[in-house]
Design an enzyme around this catalytic site. Structure first.
Site, PDB file in Angstrom:
ATOM      1  N   ALA A 326       2.866   5.441  -2.239  1.00  0.00           N
ATOM      2  CA  ALA A 326       2.190   4.158  -2.029  1.00  0.00           C
ATOM      3  C   ALA A 326       1.236   4.241  -0.838  1.00  0.00           C
ATOM      4  CB  ALA A 326       3.219   3.042  -1.884  1.00  0.00           C
ATOM      5  N   SER A 327       1.191   3.192  -0.040  1.00  0.00           N
ATOM      6  CA  SER A 327       0.179   3.119   1.019  1.00  0.00           C
ATOM      7  C   SER A 327       0.401   4.104   2.154  1.00  0.00           C
ATOM      8  CB  SER A 327       0.118   1.690   1.581  1.00  0.00           C
ATOM      9  OG  SER A 327      -0.304   0.786   0.585  1.00  0.00           O
TER      10      SER A 327
END
Length: 629
Positions: A326-327
């Site tokens: 993810a981020s």
């Protein structure tokens, strides 16, 4: 007519008796001569042969197992010990009715079906003649006394003492250390049968397995004199075994326990590393299991319970768990974008809350539905702006992006001494063609740019990548072992394929820029992890992440309450501290708990505090001031 009877012939009878006596005497003499000849043959001519055979019956050569080396943490705390155990064993060659003896023993001590099955399995393995085979482990004093009373009726039965592995911290360290267990048939085929004679255990996982040769030591031998029942009377000669060497790990027990406590009842993992050495300070995977139950053999019932648990306690999430980063991937994608020349460092774009590859096409939405307005790379990191990375990911394409991510260790097994570590997946154009037989699409690049899509990484890989970033490109292969006791010449041997080259950027200022942007994630008023920045006495550079477990349709919004617990988002965090001179780097994954800012970042704060301040912050010290992705 009257007949006369002849008188008895005494002379003839005497001759007959004398003849018979002479024959009998000759036979006796011949037998005596035969016996003397046989005795001469056995006692003189065959003396050496029968002396050897006699000694083989009277004198036995027995292996003496070496003491297994101990394992300590960086501060000298004992993590893996050896403790004495009295075991009930049988010598097959001295037992005529094996099943009968086992049945008789079962009347004296508690022997269950699992004990018998495992005993017969060991009995059929390759072993030396007259080598004892364990039937039951860890006898107590009462059981030993009951067996001793019946020793005279139980030929071939022994109570033997041995040192077995003991893990004082149980499940807290099982995924970091691994464990030892009984040697099985497959392992017998590859080990040195001589060196393992008399040894019943071998490293099965983790450090215990990787450093088996160092920990095991060298077998010793002793000649013993036995009686007709096979009982040892005295030791005639002894060659002492060479004990295994003690290991000192980089692991910090206090930090390990603090990380486990911070995760609480959640499923997840924490990996903490020393950025100056690559040493692993903590490696936590929850839930765990007690390795002590595997040392002498876990019951089938207990093992099936672990196997069938929905929480997967046997699974080492820290080194084998594959999660969308993810981020937390965005700092590395950002470095790839500016260093590859895709965009300038001062490049900005406008974020309306979504991104489209073509006008009127699919909308790739940002976590903030109304958008972030004008965004540069620093703001994109601080507020975790998806749209900015959609844009630069689309511009950059898969080839540079995959290349730069690989330089940070994604998609590879780079750990030196964690044999179960998984390489996860770093997607590329070639990977997709090979594995899916499909071409790479621009939309795939957008998904990869925010750490979703095909990309998965392990917590160890995330920590290693963060370490390289904290070191401004300096690469260290992750390792557990710090030193071997009393071996001043020891140096960790890093295989060439695991020693990646340092990451070189065209401008060193990119490192500074990314570090400052990640620092704002924690300390700026608009940072996604500003919640954990309250009251900090040091500066953290970090990045939060929220990984989708199931896909959400384009026009739908994520609703955790509408999903089953196992389908909710994973929370992630990577970071290092203190910013000005990093001493610890870590990655955190908390499964199915929502956003990285709300679930993973508070865990990281507690771990940082424990290592840098000597104590952990409590939940009330971390203000819940929002944040998101």
């Amino acid at each position: 007519m009257r007949h006369t009877t002849a008188l008895k012939d005494h002379h003839k009878e005497r001759r007959t008796f004398t003849f018979r006596t002479l024959i009998a005497f000759c036979l006796v003499v011949l037998m005596m001569l035969g016996l003397v000849a046989r005795m001469f043959y056995l006692q003189v001519l065959q003396y050496d042969t029968y002396r050897v055979k006699s000694d083989l019956n009277r004198v036995q050569l027995q292996p003496v197992a070496p003491t297994r080396g101990l394992i300590y943490d960086r501060n000298g705390v004992l993590l893996a010990d050896n403790r004495p155990s009295h075991n009930l064993t049988l010598i097959k060659e001295l037992v005529q009715d094996l099943d009968g003896v086992i049945a008789r023993l079962a009347e004296v001590v508690d022997i269950n079906d699992d004990d018998i099955v495992r005993f017969k399995r060991r009995l059929n393995q390759r072993r030396r003649p007259y080598q004892s085979v364990p039937l039951k482990f860890k006898l107590n004093d009462e059981e030993i006394a009951r067996i001793a009373v019946d020793f005279h009726r139980l030929p071939g039965v022994r109570v033997e003492a041995e040192l077995i592995r003991y893990y004082p911290y149980g499940k807290s360290l099982v995924h970091a250390l691994g464990y030892v267990g009984r040697i099985n048939e497959r392992e017998l085929k590859r080990i040195d049968a001589h060196n393992y004679s008399g040894t019943h255990h071998i490293g099965k996982l983790g450090v215990e397995k990787y450093y088996e040769d160092v920990l095991h030591g060298q077998v010793g031998m002793q000649k013993v004199e036995t009686n007709a029942r096979g009982r040892v009377l005295r030791v005639l000669e002894r060659e002492s075994p060479v004990p295994g060497k003690d290991l000192h790990l980089y692991l910090d027990l206090n930090l390990q326990l603090a990380a486990e406590k911070a995760l609480g009842e959640s499923r997840g993992a924490v990996v903490a590393m020393d950025p100056n050495t690559g040493g692993i300070l903590a490696l936590v995977s929850t839930p765990g299991y007690d390795p002590n139950s595997f040392v002498t053999g876990i019951s089938g019932k207990d093992y099936r319970a672990l196997q069938n648990s929905s929480d997967l306690p046997l699974f080492n999430r820290a080194i084998r768990g594959r999660y969308p980063p993810a981020s937390t991937l965005k700092p590395f994608v950002g470095i790839a974008a500016v260093d590859s020349g895709t965009v300038k460092l001062d490049y900005t774009m406008f974020d309306p809350g979504f991104y489209q590859i073509t006008r009127g096409g699919r909308k790739y939405r940002d976590w903030k539905r109304w958008g972030h307005g004008k965004v540069d790379l620093s703001k994109a990191i601080t507020e975790s702006v998806d749209t900015y990375f959609y844009d630069v990911g689309h511009r950059m394409g898969i080839d540079p992006m995959s290349d730069y991510l690989g330089r940070f260790g994604f998609g590879k097994v780079t750990s030196v001494d964690l044999p179960e570590a998984h390489g996860a997946i770093l997607p590329s154009r070639e990977w997709k063609k090979r594995s899916r037989n499909r071409p790479w699409y621009p939309g795939d690049s957008l998904n990869l740019s925010i750490g979703q899509g095909f990309m998965v990484a392990t917590p160890l890989q995330l920590a290693t990548a963060a370490m390289t970033l904290a070191n401004r490109g300096k690469w260290w292969a992750p390792r557990m072992l710090q030193t071997i006791a009393n071996d001043d010449s020891f140096v960790v041997d890093v295989p060439p394929e695991k020693q990646l080259p340092d990451v070189k950027l065209t401008k060193d200022e990119y490192w500074d820029y990314m570090t400052e942007s990640m620092e704002k994630v924690i300390h700026a008023s608009n940072g996604t992890a500003r919640r954990i920045g309250k009251g900090l006495k040091y500066r953290i550079a970090g990045k939060t992440g929220t990984a989708q477990v199931v896909g959400i349709k384009q026009d739908e919004r994520y609703d955790a309450e509408a999903l089953s617990e196992k389908n909710r988002d994973h929370a992630l965090f990577i970071g290092f501290a203190p910013v000005e001179s990093p001493k610890i780097v870590l990655s955190v994954i908390v499964e199915n708990t929502g956003g990285g800012s709300s679930a993973a970042a508070p865990v990281a704060r507690k771990v940082f505090d424990t290592y840098l301040l000597g104590h952990s912050s409590d939940d009330e010290a971390i203000a819940d001031v929002g944040g998101g992705e």
